[in-house]
Design an enzyme around this catalytic site. Structure first.
Site, short mmCIF file in Angstrom:
data_model
loop_
_atom_site.label_atom_id
_atom_site.label_comp_id
_atom_site.label_asym_id
_atom_site.label_seq_id
_atom_site.Cartn_x
_atom_site.Cartn_y
_atom_site.Cartn_z
N ILE A 130 1.04 -1.17 0.13
CA ILE A 130 0.09 -0.04 -0.10
C ILE A 130 0.95 1.37 0.12
O ILE A 130 1.52 1.46 1.09
CB ILE A 130 -0.79 -0.09 1.20
CG1 ILE A 130 -1.83 -1.17 1.06
CG2 ILE A 130 -1.69 1.40 1.47
CD1 ILE A 130 -2.70 -1.24 2.32
N PRO A 131 1.09 1.84 -1.25
CA PRO A 131 2.18 2.86 -1.28
C PRO A 131 2.04 4.27 -0.79
O PRO A 131 1.86 5.08 -1.44
CB PRO A 131 2.22 2.87 -3.10
CG PRO A 131 0.92 2.79 -3.23
CD PRO A 131 0.09 1.79 -2.20
N CYS A 132 2.05 4.20 0.63
CA CYS A 132 2.17 5.65 1.21
C CYS A 132 3.17 6.40 1.08
O CYS A 132 3.06 7.52 1.25
CB CYS A 132 1.90 5.34 2.84
SG CYS A 132 3.17 4.47 3.67
N HIS A 133 4.42 5.80 0.49
CA HIS A 133 5.38 6.70 0.21
C HIS A 133 5.45 7.51 -1.00
O HIS A 133 5.98 8.34 -1.59
CB HIS A 133 6.77 5.63 0.02
CG HIS A 133 6.59 4.49 -1.37
ND1 HIS A 133 5.88 3.62 -1.15
CD2 HIS A 133 6.68 4.62 -2.46
CE1 HIS A 133 5.80 2.86 -2.05
NE2 HIS A 133 6.38 3.55 -3.10
#
Length: 349
Positions: free
Chosen positions: A315-318
């Site tokens: 889950i690409p919160c970056h």
């Protein structure tokens, strides 16, 4: 990350007992479980038995304890007697979670302990105790199934005795119930540093860098919400995410297919779902993310949900940055965020 070239340079400094490197690196000795300064007078280990770290906290989180001969944590000054006593107390009971009353029982105020530790080590006593506690647990995860074979050497009389102690370190015991789930924690070495996965035979529940601030709280929340027991081990899901991460870092993965389950509020889940819609190689702002979920005034709440994500990279919160284009924060560290964005940009080009 410390390059192979730097590691070899550090090893030469260790053999030469070069004092100019004291405080520059710490070396963990795999055969003894301790970490040292470059000038440690002890017999020098073989290169293959050394792991090098740039900070003491990294060494602690990897399960190493400070050497009693060179006292690596004392650089560049001697350790005050009170601080030394507290280190000894941690070693006597590393699974202990310190509270204000514990300091009072020692005749000191918790803030005094905090200041003295911060002055000597650059970290608070609670950080030190947490790093040592988590280090022991993470080392058990890294060793995986080997842990059961060596538990008697650690002073435990049975597998249940080991797991009881491990559970205390990893978080409070789950409520007594027939519905207790069993989750397996595994160690994953990556180019950006070690990660930990927690899964059962059906889903992945947590994927984080082991030095992420607040990891212990994340694990405890997961345990409580799922009424779960977490032990070192592997499932097909742990193995699948390990394989997919290796492909991701090699730029050979089209998409993650490891089944996962998000544990959180409906609002948090809506934010996490929106994160998965951000294309690899692209970024979005907190404002854009808030608009995407139909809550344009909820940027702060979106930021909090972003920080509560327990599935790093998947889950690409970056991929979320500030409106002005600056990177903003990242639980795994800003350098990792910068690396991931660059990696994914190259990946997509």
């Amino acid at each position: 990350m410390i390059s192979e070239k730097e590691q070899k340079r550090y090893y030469k400094a260790l053999l030469a007992k070069d004092s100019t490197y004291d405080g520059i690196f710490f070396v963990g000795i795999k055969t003894t479980g301790i970490f040292c300064h470059a000038t440690c007078p002890a017999r020098k280990p073989k290169y293959e038995n050394c792991t090098f770290y740039e900070t003491a906290e990294e060494a602690l989180l990897s399960g190493f304890r400070p050497c009693k001969r060179c006292k690596p944590l004392s650089f560049p000054r001697e350790i005050p007697p009170l601080v030394q006593k507290m280190i000894e107390l941690v070693e006597e009971n590393p699974e202990k979670r310190w509270k204000d009353q514990d300091f009072a029982d020692l005749g000191i105020h918790s803030m005094t302990a905090r200041r003295q530790f911060k002055k000597v080590y650059g970290m608070t006593f609670v950080q030190y105790a947490r790093s040592r506690r988590m280090g022991i647990a993470l080392k058990s995860i890294k060793e995986g199934e080997k842990t059961i074979d060596t538990q008697l050497d650690m002073g435990y009389d049975s597998p249940s005795g080991f797991y009881d102690a491990f559970s205390k370190i990893m978080g409070s015991n789950p409520k007594k119930s027939k519905e207790i789930k069993s989750l397996s924690a595994d160690w994953i070495d990556t180019i950006l540093g070690p990660m930990m996965s927690i899964a059962d035979d059906d889903y992945l529940y947590l994927l984080e860098f082991v030095d992420r601030r607040g990891l212990e709280r994340e694990i405890e929340r997961l345990r409580n919400r799922m009424n779960a027991s977490i032990v070192p081990g592997k499932t097909r899901i742990n193995e699948q995410i390990k394989e997919e991460l290796a492909l991701y870092f090699d730029k050979q993965l089209d998409e993650f297919k490891t089944p996962y389950l998000c544990i959180g509020s409906d609002f948090q889940k809506s934010v996490w779902q929106a994160l998965t819609a951000i294309e690899r190689g692209k970024t979005s702002s907190y404002k854009e993310l808030a608009n995407a979920i139909g809550n344009p005034n909820g940027m702060r709440a979106v930021g909090n949900a972003n920080g509560a994500n327990q599935l790093a990279i998947i889950i690409p919160c970056h991929r979320v940055i500030q409106t002005d284009g600056s990177l903003g924060g990242y639980g795994g560290g800003i350098e990792r965020k910068k690396w991931l964005l660059k990696h994914e940009k190259e990946y997509s080009d």
